[in-house]
Write an enzyme that holds these catalytic residues in place. Sequence first.
Site, PDB file in Angstrom:
ATOM      1  N   ASP A 162       0.870  -1.178   0.000  1.00  0.00           N
ATOM      2  CA  ASP A 162       0.000   0.000   0.000  1.00  0.00           C
ATOM      3  C   ASP A 162       0.909   1.231   0.000  1.00  0.00           C
ATOM      4  OD1 ASP A 162      -2.146   1.729   0.042  1.00  0.00           O
ATOM      5  OD2 ASP A 162      -3.225   0.671   1.616  1.00  0.00           O
TER       6      ASP A 162
HETATM    7  C1  NOJ Z   1      -4.055   3.937   0.303  1.00  0.00           C
HETATM    8  C2  NOJ Z   1      -5.245   3.021   0.397  1.00  0.00           C
HETATM    9  O1  NOJ Z   1      -5.192   2.278   1.584  1.00  0.00           O
HETATM   10  C3  NOJ Z   1      -5.373   2.080  -0.766  1.00  0.00           C
HETATM   11  O2  NOJ Z   1      -6.595   1.416  -0.649  1.00  0.00           O
HETATM   12  C4  NOJ Z   1      -5.253   2.819  -2.067  1.00  0.00           C
HETATM   13  O3  NOJ Z   1      -5.453   1.944  -3.134  1.00  0.00           O
HETATM   14  C5  NOJ Z   1      -3.894   3.481  -2.128  1.00  0.00           C
HETATM   15  N1  NOJ Z   1      -3.788   4.436  -1.039  1.00  0.00           N
HETATM   16  C6  NOJ Z   1      -3.643   4.184  -3.446  1.00  0.00           C
HETATM   17  O4  NOJ Z   1      -4.404   5.318  -3.548  1.00  0.00           O
END
Ligand code: NOJ
Length: 742
Positions: free
Chosen positions: A276
Amino acid sequence: MFQKKLFFIMLTAVFLGCTQTKDPVEGKIDELLSKMTLQEKIGQMNQLTGTGLSNDMVSQIKSGKVGSILNELDLKTTNELQRLAVKESRLGIPIIFARDVIHGFKTIFPIPLGQAATWNPQLVESGARVAAKEATATGIRWTFAPMIDIARDPRWGRIAESCGEDPYLTSQMGAAMIRGFQGKNLSDPTSLAACAKHFAGYGATESGKDYNTTWIPELQLRDVYLPPFKVAVETGVASFMCSFNDINGVPSSGNEFLNRQILRKEWNYSGLLVSDWASIEQMIKHGVCTDLKDAARKALKAGVDMDMMSYAYINQAEGLVKSGAISEKQIDDAVRNILRLKFRLGLFDHPYIKEQAKMPFYTEDALRKAKQAVIESAILLKNEKDILPLTDAIKSVAVIGPLSDAPADQLGTWCFDAEPSHSVTPLAAIKNSYGAKVKVITEKGLTYSRDRSPQGIAKAVNAAKKADVILLFVGEEAVLSGEAHCRADICLPGAQPELVTALKKTGKPVVMIVMAGRPLTIGKQVEEADAVLYAFQGGTMAGPGLADLIFGKAVPSGKLPVTLPRMVGQVPIYYAHKMTGRPAEKICLIDNIPVGAAQTSLGNTSYHLDAGDSPLFPFGFGLSYTSFNYSSVKISKNKMSEGQTLDVTCNITNAGKYDGAEVAQLYIRDVVGSLARPVRELKGFQKINLKAGETKTVRFTLTSDQLAFWNADMVKRTEPGEFQVWISTDSQSGKPVTFNYI
Ligand code: NOJ
């Protein structure tokens, strides 16, 4: 003769052997990999956020240091960045462009929790297909969705992005989204690679606070949190994303047990695993890594293929390989997974996106599907005196409430590409479609959901007095749920409770429509209102869908994908709880306890003195304008054993005046197990259409595997003994029949 036969068998074996080993994509990967330098390999493992055609980005792409870019939205820029990768980097490996396309790209569908409330996987799949067609037209070929975290805590803002509390429902909905995003073939230019996220256990976050710690025993992890991810693998999901949280002290981005043992070894997953956003670097803040180098090492060891925005791999991986801390084979494995996705998407053959004059946004078909999703996602919780649907006797309506005309808020969380100017609000839809039939009086009362000003309430009351019925649109602004937007109190925000009470006092019937990003504690408001539709946030077409339900052009069929608590203190509250040794009996609520009562006088059973033991509305609940009668459940045999199936049937009759759809739900209970088992577990559902007066038979086939659970030896097994099975309209009703597993 015999020799001829043998020769033929051998020839077939050789042929099969060849076809098995010669997957053309694997050959291409090997060939490309053999030409790559270590730096180029590590470059593929680097994902950066878009910065347009900045000098830095251009030079990094040219030197092969970028494998993927997220959040680049301008198609011309995307094509130019791709050209740089394909034409000006040494090996010409295309970039994969990614974006969060969660519940729509331009045409926004209900938030995922609302989509789950449809209990209609085909509809959900068609929504994801719409999103894929719109997003791919701008160059995006990879979405970070579906989010299939089990969410049992409505304080957690990300419950909005989830499919609710149940592993089976979430698995079905997640699979539907994956099919919709990815289409029939990943290489189709309208296919979006999907991403099963967040792996894993993110929804178990302590106190419903985002990014928080989780403690999940392996048994519970395997029984509750992992099944949707396993189904995602079986559905062919192209990618996985690590979660931010630590599980039992180990952050997912450094979790070898999750990412190597379960995902790769047990599930045989060959797709891509991305971290993530900066979650590799965040292992330093978690307190499990000393510095970025240590974090990169842990993530690589754990098998995380791509680093989203930590700059950990690009800056540290080479040194780690050179020092021997990480083998080049580990790097190669990661790069293979990345290249595999690029090949599967056809990026090497078709790296660019056609720059169209007209983007395929908001097509008639997309809007129609989005409206249908709104209709099917709204849950009728109460309908006193059949106030809904409004009849011709109603000549005027007062449209009130902060969500009645809130184009951005009705879209819900996490839809960055949405355009509120395209939203059709309930007020607009009621005026447009029903304005000729009824007089529409309008007064918002509160301008936004947290508004506390009393002046508006008085105006709303005056408006309400002039109408036959009050249509009250309450709920939450979009920004009150989603990532990092958690609430400790999940009541209706602002002065909305006062608004409901004031309107109730007018004596006019109150139809309350809740447009929220999570379950809210609305017990008092449900009592005050005559009818309640729980609609979540419906997206672009929230208004037309809800208007059709209110005026009877459509009939509600949504069912709760998550339990509605009475009070936040009941959380976590979910239908598949254990019985306990002292299940609630003879509940005596706090105000009824005699003064001076003895400590043990209440019988010592399991409930809260102030909330009792029941939810406000259970999982699976949802009324209709018509009514459905269930006959008693029949089973095809009363004993089954390993490898066998059991048919479970019942007749459902539409006993009311409207044609409608009902979601028949199949639940089981393992009555006596080596471990205490949930009081019910969902194992199947079918949404069926029934004309008024019509009866249909629903049939489910239970397999012996569906009865299995993870036992204390960490083996998934079906245990002999008695089982109960229900087909019912929600998770609390119906009568079970019993069979034995032998
Ligand atoms: C953080 C989030 O937890 C995730 O779900 C998302 O896809 C990413 N950022 C990218 O934006």
